[in-house]
Every structure is written in C-alpha cells, then in structure tokens.
Design an enzyme around this catalytic site. Structure first.
Site, PDB file in Angstrom:
ATOM      1  CE  LYS A  13      32.640   1.797 -17.259  1.00  0.00           C
ATOM      2  NZ  LYS A  13      32.029   0.528 -17.712  1.00  0.00           N
ATOM      3  NE  ARG A  88      33.518   3.520 -23.339  1.00  0.00           N
ATOM      4  CZ  ARG A  88      32.427   3.979 -22.382  1.00  0.00           C
ATOM      5  NH1 ARG A  88      32.489   4.890 -21.524  1.00  0.00           N
ATOM      6  NH2 ARG A  88      31.387   2.955 -21.907  1.00  0.00           N
ATOM      7  NE  ARG A 127      23.469   0.027 -17.564  1.00  0.00           N
ATOM      8  CZ  ARG A 127      24.654   0.505 -17.820  1.00  0.00           C
ATOM      9  NH1 ARG A 127      25.290   0.835 -16.988  1.00  0.00           N
ATOM     10  NH2 ARG A 127      24.931   0.311 -19.131  1.00  0.00           N
ATOM     11  NE  ARG A 160      22.786   3.620 -20.904  1.00  0.00           N
ATOM     12  CZ  ARG A 160      24.004   3.721 -20.717  1.00  0.00           C
ATOM     13  NH1 ARG A 160      24.379   3.971 -19.360  1.00  0.00           N
ATOM     14  NH2 ARG A 160      25.077   3.261 -21.504  1.00  0.00           N
ATOM     15  NE  ARG A 171      27.018   0.204 -24.273  1.00  0.00           N
ATOM     16  CZ  ARG A 171      26.238  -0.066 -23.282  1.00  0.00           C
ATOM     17  NH1 ARG A 171      25.057  -0.526 -23.401  1.00  0.00           N
ATOM     18  NH2 ARG A 171      26.864   0.744 -22.111  1.00  0.00           N
TER      19      ARG A 171
HETATM   20  P1  ADP Z   1      28.560   2.201 -19.802  1.00  0.00           P
HETATM   21  O1  ADP Z   1      28.600   2.808 -18.250  1.00  0.00           O
HETATM   22  O2  ADP Z   1      27.493   0.990 -20.071  1.00  0.00           O
HETATM   23  O3  ADP Z   1      29.759   1.582 -20.050  1.00  0.00           O
HETATM   24  P2  ADP Z   1      28.416   4.804 -20.773  1.00  0.00           P
HETATM   25  O4  ADP Z   1      27.244   5.464 -20.278  1.00  0.00           O
HETATM   26  O5  ADP Z   1      29.890   4.908 -19.954  1.00  0.00           O
HETATM   27  O6  ADP Z   1      27.982   3.196 -20.844  1.00  0.00           O
HETATM   28  O7  ADP Z   1      28.539   5.151 -22.317  1.00  0.00           O
HETATM   29  C1  ADP Z   1      27.375   4.910 -23.138  1.00  0.00           C
HETATM   30  C2  ADP Z   1      27.999   5.533 -24.716  1.00  0.00           C
HETATM   31  O8  ADP Z   1      28.637   6.828 -24.558  1.00  0.00           O
HETATM   32  C3  ADP Z   1      29.083   4.285 -25.077  1.00  0.00           C
HETATM   33  O9  ADP Z   1      28.497   3.353 -25.607  1.00  0.00           O
HETATM   34  C4  ADP Z   1      29.606   5.449 -26.117  1.00  0.00           C
HETATM   35  O10 ADP Z   1      29.102   5.465 -27.397  1.00  0.00           O
HETATM   36  C5  ADP Z   1      29.591   6.870 -25.276  1.00  0.00           C
HETATM   37  N1  ADP Z   1      30.881   7.093 -24.715  1.00  0.00           N
HETATM   38  C6  ADP Z   1      31.029   7.305 -23.365  1.00  0.00           C
HETATM   39  N2  ADP Z   1      32.291   7.705 -23.007  1.00  0.00           N
HETATM   40  C7  ADP Z   1      33.054   7.697 -24.259  1.00  0.00           C
HETATM   41  C8  ADP Z   1      34.330   7.882 -24.436  1.00  0.00           C
HETATM   42  N3  ADP Z   1      35.180   8.294 -23.530  1.00  0.00           N
HETATM   43  N4  ADP Z   1      34.735   7.703 -25.779  1.00  0.00           N
HETATM   44  C9  ADP Z   1      33.892   7.574 -26.766  1.00  0.00           C
HETATM   45  N5  ADP Z   1      32.541   7.256 -26.371  1.00  0.00           N
HETATM   46  C10 ADP Z   1      31.916   7.474 -25.077  1.00  0.00           C
HETATM   47  P1  ADP Z   2      28.978   0.584 -15.691  1.00  0.00           P
HETATM   48  O1  ADP Z   2      28.935   1.944 -15.375  1.00  0.00           O
HETATM   49  O2  ADP Z   2      30.226   0.012 -15.471  1.00  0.00           O
HETATM   50  O3  ADP Z   2      28.251   0.238 -17.218  1.00  0.00           O
HETATM   51  P2  ADP Z   2      26.918   0.172 -13.903  1.00  0.00           P
HETATM   52  O4  ADP Z   2      27.481   0.802 -12.600  1.00  0.00           O
HETATM   53  O5  ADP Z   2      25.891   0.901 -14.370  1.00  0.00           O
HETATM   54  O6  ADP Z   2      28.339  -0.117 -14.966  1.00  0.00           O
HETATM   55  O7  ADP Z   2      26.402  -1.235 -13.569  1.00  0.00           O
HETATM   56  C1  ADP Z   2      25.807  -2.234 -14.409  1.00  0.00           C
HETATM   57  C2  ADP Z   2      24.585  -2.974 -13.750  1.00  0.00           C
HETATM   58  O8  ADP Z   2      24.900  -3.816 -12.914  1.00  0.00           O
HETATM   59  C3  ADP Z   2      23.550  -2.004 -13.017  1.00  0.00           C
HETATM   60  O9  ADP Z   2      22.318  -2.479 -13.250  1.00  0.00           O
HETATM   61  C4  ADP Z   2      23.941  -2.136 -11.679  1.00  0.00           C
HETATM   62  O10 ADP Z   2      23.060  -1.779 -10.772  1.00  0.00           O
HETATM   63  C5  ADP Z   2      24.610  -3.451 -11.540  1.00  0.00           C
HETATM   64  N1  ADP Z   2      25.883  -3.893 -10.757  1.00  0.00           N
HETATM   65  C6  ADP Z   2      26.495  -2.910 -10.354  1.00  0.00           C
HETATM   66  N2  ADP Z   2      27.441  -3.326  -9.710  1.00  0.00           N
HETATM   67  C7  ADP Z   2      27.157  -4.689  -9.280  1.00  0.00           C
HETATM   68  C8  ADP Z   2      27.600  -5.902  -8.708  1.00  0.00           C
HETATM   69  N3  ADP Z   2      28.570  -5.681  -7.910  1.00  0.00           N
HETATM   70  N4  ADP Z   2      27.038  -6.808  -8.601  1.00  0.00           N
HETATM   71  C9  ADP Z   2      25.915  -6.951  -9.128  1.00  0.00           C
HETATM   72  N5  ADP Z   2      25.221  -6.053  -9.950  1.00  0.00           N
HETATM   73  C10 ADP Z   2      25.701  -5.220 -10.105  1.00  0.00           C
END
Ligand code: ADP
Ligand code: ADP
Ligand code: ZN
Length: 214
Positions: A13, A88, A127, A160, A171
C-alpha cells in the site's frame, strides 16, 4: 481524486501510495507514518499509540479517527489525497463517510492490493523503512542504491520493531478480523477496485493507473 488503499500489512500500500501521490500530485496520508512521527516526537498521541503498535494491535478508533479527519481538513487536501492505512475498521469507514458527506464529498476509489499471507511474511522480513521520511524498501525486491541508506533523503534505514515475525502474525490476524470486511463494504459502495499485488511493483502501479485513468 480521493483514494483509499486497502490490503494486508506489507501488501505494498505504502509503496504504491507514494507513486500515486507523485503522479497525481496529491498528498500521501499514512496513519502509520503519523503515529510513528508522534512517537518519535514524544507527543501524547504518540504515547497512546505506541503500546498498541508494538503489539501489532490497532490504535483505538477514538484516537485514530479524529487525527485523520483533522489531517484531511488541511489546505493541501483540497484537491484530493491518497489514504494509506486508513480506514482499518468499519467504524473508521463510517466516520470518514459521514465527515465527507457533511461537505458534499465522497471517496472516489478504494484500491485493494491483493496479496496472500504467505507472500506477506517474506516481504515484511525484508522491509527496511527510513527513520526520517517514511520511504520503504526491500532488501531483495526494491533495494536502495547504497545499502542501509534512504535513496530519497539519505537517512538511515531500519527494520521496524513491528515487522518482526511474531508481530507480523498478530497484524495479519488483526487484518483478517477487523480490516478485511472493508473490502465488502467498499464493494457495496461501488468504489472497490482490486489489483494483483503479487506482481512486480512497477506492474502493480501500471494496473493502478489503468484503474484511475491517465
Ligand atoms: P503497514 O503499512 O505495515 O500496514 P502501518 O504503518 O500502516 O503498517 O501501521 C502500523 C501500525 O500503526 C498498525 O499496526 C497499527 O497499530 C497502527 N495504525 C496505523 N493505521 C491505523 C488505523 N487506521 N487504525 C488503527 N491503528 C492504525
Ligand atoms: P504496506 O504499506 O502495505 O505495509 P509496503 O509498501 O511497505 O507495504 O511494502 C511492504 C514491503 O514489500 C516493502 O519492503 C516493499 O519494498 C515490498 N514491496 C512492495 N511492493 C512489492 C511488490 N510488488 N513486490 C515485491 N515486494 C514489494
Ligand atoms: Zn528517507
């Protein structure tokens, strides 16, 4: 254009939201980045969020919704934005809808970046995130030019805390229980679009552009 990114943690995302923001010149709003910035800054909001984030749990809706609604009221959001990590939960989606309706607005697209759980675990382990600008990379799939250094801003990259395997499993559980129902929700709203997130990240972006147009 107002866009929601849906998908499991690690689906890509953030990676895609940054590309969309660049191409359509709209802000990329990541609730995770806002929480992390608050934790780093030692704010009250950050202290509230930290314990939940460390466990892989969601931060409570009463904290999260107000923060997001404030952010999208800022002037740079006038022409749209891409939301990454919000909503979410169903109550978050309902609050967003109600707040927009008051202004005669609505979201245009909810893009589900679809990736099975097996692939997620590999992605999260590799990541690396920038401590400063929030950019994310992958040691194999999206490496930086110089190891451990952010291409965008030159700061250090870290694994992270919540990307450790145990927390990733939590998660994913939270995602299936609380966030996945939003796919049906936005299908019913008529704005759901699904892309295959297992493809190469540039191909995923092409598919998203085809959905959004131009
Ligand atoms: P990822 O990109 O791996 O999905 P995020 O950076 O979006 O992780 O989120 C990291 C953490 O921040 C989540 O596991 C949650 O604890 C918190 N968080 C982020 N967005 C929300 C949301 N919309 N509602 C509740 N918690 C959130
Ligand atoms: P999210 O915001 O949904 O948690 P990220 O954009 O941070 O996800 O991506 C999660 C991990 O996967 C990162 O290390 C990113 O560089 C990698 N990644 C993202 N898109 C792809 C893809 N299409 N193929 C392989 N790895 C990817
Ligand atoms: Zn950076």
């Amino acid at each position: 254009m107002k866009i929601i990114m849906l998908g499991a943690p690690g689906a890509g995302k953030g990676t895609q939201a940054k590309k969309i923001a660049g191409r359509y010149r709209i802000p990329h709003i990541s609730t995770g980045d806002i929480f992390r910035a608050n934790i780093k800054g030692g704010t009250e909001l950050g202290m509230k969020a930290k314990a939940y984030m460390d466990q892989g749990q969601l931060v409570p809706d009463d904290v999260t919704i107000g923060m997001l609604l404030d952010r999208i009221s800022e002037p740079d959001c006038a022409d749209g934005y891409v939301l990454d990590g919000f909503p979410r939960t169903i109550p978050q989606a309902e609050s967003l809808k109600a707040a927009l309706e008051k202004r005669g607005e609505k979201m245009d697209y909810a893009i589900d970046v679809d990736v099975p759980d097996e692939a997620i675990v590999t992605r999260m382990g590799g990541r690396r995130a920038c401590v400063s600008c929030g950019a994310t990379y992958h040691i194999v799939f999206n490496p930086t030019k110089q190891e451990g250094i952010c291409d965008a801003c030159g700061e250090k990259l870290v694994l992270r805390d919540d990307d450790k395997p145990e927390t990733v499993q939590n998660r994913l559980g939270v995602y299936h229980d609380q966030t996945q129902p939003l796919i049906e929700y936005y299908r019913n709203e008529g704005i759901l679009r699904t892309v295959d997130g297992t493809k190469d990240l540039n191909e995923v972006f092409e598919d998203i552009i085809n959905v959004l147009g131009a």
